[in-house]
Design a protein around this motif. Structure first.
Motif, PDB file in Angstrom:
ATOM      1  N   LEU A 314       0.843  -1.194   0.000  1.00  0.00           N
ATOM      2  CA  LEU A 314       0.000   0.000   0.000  1.00  0.00           C
ATOM      3  C   LEU A 314       0.875   1.239   0.000  1.00  0.00           C
ATOM      4  CD1 LEU A 314      -2.841   1.368   0.433  1.00  0.00           C
ATOM      5  CD2 LEU A 314      -2.361   1.251   2.887  1.00  0.00           C
ATOM      6  N   LEU A 315       0.568   2.178  -0.897  1.00  0.00           N
ATOM      7  CA  LEU A 315       1.202   3.490  -0.918  1.00  0.00           C
ATOM      8  C   LEU A 315       0.161   4.514  -0.492  1.00  0.00           C
ATOM      9  CD1 LEU A 315       3.171   3.317  -4.288  1.00  0.00           C
ATOM     10  CD2 LEU A 315       3.935   2.635  -2.009  1.00  0.00           C
ATOM     11  N   GLN A 316       0.566   5.419   0.387  1.00  0.00           N
ATOM     12  CA  GLN A 316      -0.391   6.383   0.932  1.00  0.00           C
ATOM     13  C   GLN A 316       0.192   7.794   0.883  1.00  0.00           C
ATOM     14  OE1 GLN A 316      -1.485   6.931   5.330  1.00  0.00           O
ATOM     15  NE2 GLN A 316      -3.021   5.482   4.591  1.00  0.00           N
ATOM     16  N   PHE A 317      -0.613   8.720   0.356  1.00  0.00           N
ATOM     17  CA  PHE A 317      -0.243  10.137   0.266  1.00  0.00           C
ATOM     18  C   PHE A 317      -1.295  10.921   1.039  1.00  0.00           C
ATOM     19  CE2 PHE A 317       1.066   7.869  -3.491  1.00  0.00           C
ATOM     20  CZ  PHE A 317       2.381   8.274  -3.708  1.00  0.00           C
ATOM     21  N   SER A 318      -0.871  11.735   1.997  1.00  0.00           N
ATOM     22  CA  SER A 318      -1.861  12.443   2.807  1.00  0.00           C
ATOM     23  C   SER A 318      -1.440  13.889   3.053  1.00  0.00           C
ATOM     24  CB  SER A 318      -2.089  11.730   4.137  1.00  0.00           C
ATOM     25  OG  SER A 318      -0.897  11.588   4.863  1.00  0.00           O
ATOM     26  N   TYR A 319      -2.459  14.746   3.130  1.00  0.00           N
ATOM     27  CA  TYR A 319      -2.289  16.157   3.503  1.00  0.00           C
ATOM     28  C   TYR A 319      -2.988  16.358   4.836  1.00  0.00           C
ATOM     29  CZ  TYR A 319      -3.295  21.131   3.871  1.00  0.00           C
ATOM     30  OH  TYR A 319      -3.422  22.417   4.340  1.00  0.00           O
ATOM     31  N   ARG A 320      -2.304  17.048   5.776  1.00  0.00           N
ATOM     32  CA  ARG A 320      -2.820  17.239   7.131  1.00  0.00           C
ATOM     33  C   ARG A 320      -2.686  18.717   7.503  1.00  0.00           C
ATOM     34  NH1 ARG A 320      -2.133  12.251  10.095  1.00  0.00           N
ATOM     35  NH2 ARG A 320      -1.315  13.347  11.919  1.00  0.00           N
ATOM     36  N   TYR A 321      -3.814  19.322   7.879  1.00  0.00           N
ATOM     37  CA  TYR A 321      -3.834  20.723   8.290  1.00  0.00           C
ATOM     38  C   TYR A 321      -4.139  20.789   9.781  1.00  0.00           C
ATOM     39  CZ  TYR A 321      -5.274  25.595   8.807  1.00  0.00           C
ATOM     40  OH  TYR A 321      -5.396  26.900   9.233  1.00  0.00           O
ATOM     41  N   HIS A 322      -3.247  21.429  10.549  1.00  0.00           N
ATOM     42  CA  HIS A 322      -3.354  21.478  12.002  1.00  0.00           C
ATOM     43  C   HIS A 322      -3.779  22.857  12.502  1.00  0.00           C
ATOM     44  CE1 HIS A 322      -1.121  17.659  12.940  1.00  0.00           C
ATOM     45  NE2 HIS A 322      -0.665  17.865  11.723  1.00  0.00           N
ATOM     46  N   GLU A 323      -4.575  22.831  13.559  1.00  0.00           N
ATOM     47  CA  GLU A 323      -4.808  24.013  14.382  1.00  0.00           C
ATOM     48  C   GLU A 323      -4.581  23.580  15.830  1.00  0.00           C
ATOM     49  OE1 GLU A 323      -8.263  27.148  15.868  1.00  0.00           O
ATOM     50  OE2 GLU A 323      -8.752  25.620  14.365  1.00  0.00           O
TER      51      GLU A 323
END
Length: 343
Positions: A314-323
Motif C-alpha cells: 500500500l502506498l499512501q499520500f496524505s495532507y494534514r492541516y493542524h490548528e
C-alpha cells in the motif's frame, strides 16, 4: 489392576496423540512502514527525511483446535515485544485471552496501522488509549497492557448469521507493555457493541483504573461511545472519548496541589470512499482537547489517497492541516508519504 492401568495408559496416549496432531505449523509474517514527512514548521517530525516507522515480525498458530497463540516483536528503535498471548477459542460466545495484547478501549485501537486509512491513529486515541505516550504520563504502550480478558459474540441474526452482541472485558496491570505492576490496583476495561446488521457496529467502552509514578498516583477513568461501518470497501468511523484524571506532571509536591482541569476529551470522524479496485480516498476531522477546553484544542483536518497495488503493498499520500492552540503559531501544514508492505 493391570487392566485398569492399561486402559488409563491407553487413554493418556490417545489424548496426547490428539493434542500433538492438532498443533498446526506456526505462521510467520511481518510488515514494515517507511515514511517521508514534510511540514512548514521547521524541524517538525524530526525534519524532512525518510524514516522507518515500524518493522514488526509475528508468529501465530494453534496449539490445539481450542488454543491460539501469538507473538509479535518490534525491531526498529529499541527491539521489544509487542504482543504475546494464549487464547482459548473453543466457543465464540465465550473466549479467554491471557498475556500482553491490545486493551479493549476505543474502536480504533485494535486496528493494524496498515488498515487505518489515514496514516496514523487519531489524536485522542494516541493520548487516551496509550497508542503513544499516555496523557497521564505513562510511556508509549501501543494501546497494549498485560492482563486477562474474556470476550464473545452472542445472538445470531438474519440469513448471514452475524452476531448482534459483542462484548469484551479485561483486568490489566495498568502499567503498559513489558513491565510489571507497581501497585496493588488493577485496571478494568471493557466494551459492549451492537451490530444490528452486518458491517455496522455501535458501542460503548469504559476504563476504570489509575497509574503510579514514584509516590504520585493519578486516576485514569475514561469512557467512549462510537460507531463504525465497514462493508463493500466503504468505511466510516466516529467516536467521542472522555477522560477524568490528572497528569503526574500536574502535581506540585511542595504545595500538595494540582494544576490543570483533570479532564480531557476527543472526537474524530473519518470516511473511506473507494474510487476503483485499487484507489480509496479517506477524509477525516480529528480533535483533542488536553484540558477539555478550547484553549487546549488541537484540531486536525486530513485527506489521504490509498493506492493498494497488492493486498500486501500500500502506498499512501496524505495532507494534514493542524490548528493546535497549545502552540504560539497554531496553524501549520504537513504532507506525508508512507509505504506499507508485509509478507
Amino acid at each position: 489392576m493391570k487392566r485398569t492401568l492399561s486402559i488409563l495408559l491407553s487413554a493418556i496416549l490417545l489424548c496426547a496423540s490428539q493434542f500433538a496432531g492438532a498443533q498446526t505449523a506456526p505462521k510467520i509474517g511481518g510488515y514494515a512502514i517507511t515514511t517521508l514527512k514534510t511540514s512548514d514548521v521547521e524541524g517538525a517530525n524530526g525534519g524532512e527525511a525518510f524514516s522507518v516507522r515500524l518493522i514488526r515480525f509475528y508468529v501465530t498458530g494453534k496449539i490445539t483446535p481450542d488454543f491460539d497463540y501469538k507473538f509479535q516483536a518490534q525491531l526498529n528503535g529499541t527491539p521489544h515485544m509487542r504482543d504475546y498471548y494464549l487464547e482459548w477459542v473453543k466457543y465464540p460466545q465465550f473466549m479467554v485471552k491471557v498475556g500482553q495484547f491490545k486493551r479493549p478501549f476505543t474502536y480504533e485501537n485494535p486496528y493494524n496501522p496498515l488498515d487505518l486509512g489515514l496514516g496514523d491513529y487519531s489524536l485522542g486515541v494516541r493520548s487516551l488509549a496509550a497508542i503513544a505516550a499516555d496523557r497521564c504520563g505513562a510511556a508509549t504502550a501501543g494501546g497494549r497492557d498485560q492482563g486477562v480478558q474474556i470476550q464473545g459474540d452472542l445472538l445470531p441474526l438474519g440469513e448471514d448469521g452475524h452476531r448482534l452482541l459483542h462484548y469484551q472485558i479485561g483486568v490489566f496491570n495498568g502499567n503498559g507493555i513489558n513491565a510489571g505492576d507497581n501497585n496493588a490496583d488493577k485496571d478494568l476495561i471493557g466494551t459492549l457493541q451492537l451490530q444490528p446488521y452486518k458491517g455496522l457496529s455501535v458501542g460503548a467502552f469504559g476504563w476504570l483504573g489509575n497509574w503510579k509514578s514514584g509516590d504520585v498516583t493519578v486516576e485514569r477513568n475514561r469512557w467512549s461511545v462510537g460507531a463504525k461501518y465497514d462493508k463493500d470497501n466503504w468505511t466510516a468511523r466516529a467516536e467521542f472519548i472522555k477522560a477524568y484524571g490528572h497528569k503526574v506532571s500536574e502535581y506540585d509536591a511542595q504545595t500538595d496541589t494540582w494544576s490543570g482541569t483533570g479532564v480531557a476529551d476527543a472526537f474524530y470522524v473519518n470516511c473511506g470512499v473507494p474510487v476503483n479496485s485499487f484507489l480509496k480516498i479517506f477524509v477525516a476531522y480529528d480533535q483533542y482537547r488536553d484540558q477539555g477546553n478550547e484553549q487546549t484544542r488541537h484540531s486536525l483536518y486530513s485527506i489521504a489517497a490509498n493506492l493498494r497495488l497488492h493486498k500486501n503493498l500500500l502506498l499512501q499520500f496524505s495532507y494534514r492541516y493542524h490548528e493546535n492552540r497549545l502552540l504560539a503559531d497554531p496553524y501549520y501544514n504537513e504532507l506525508w508519504f508512507e509505504a506499507f508492505f508485509r509478507f
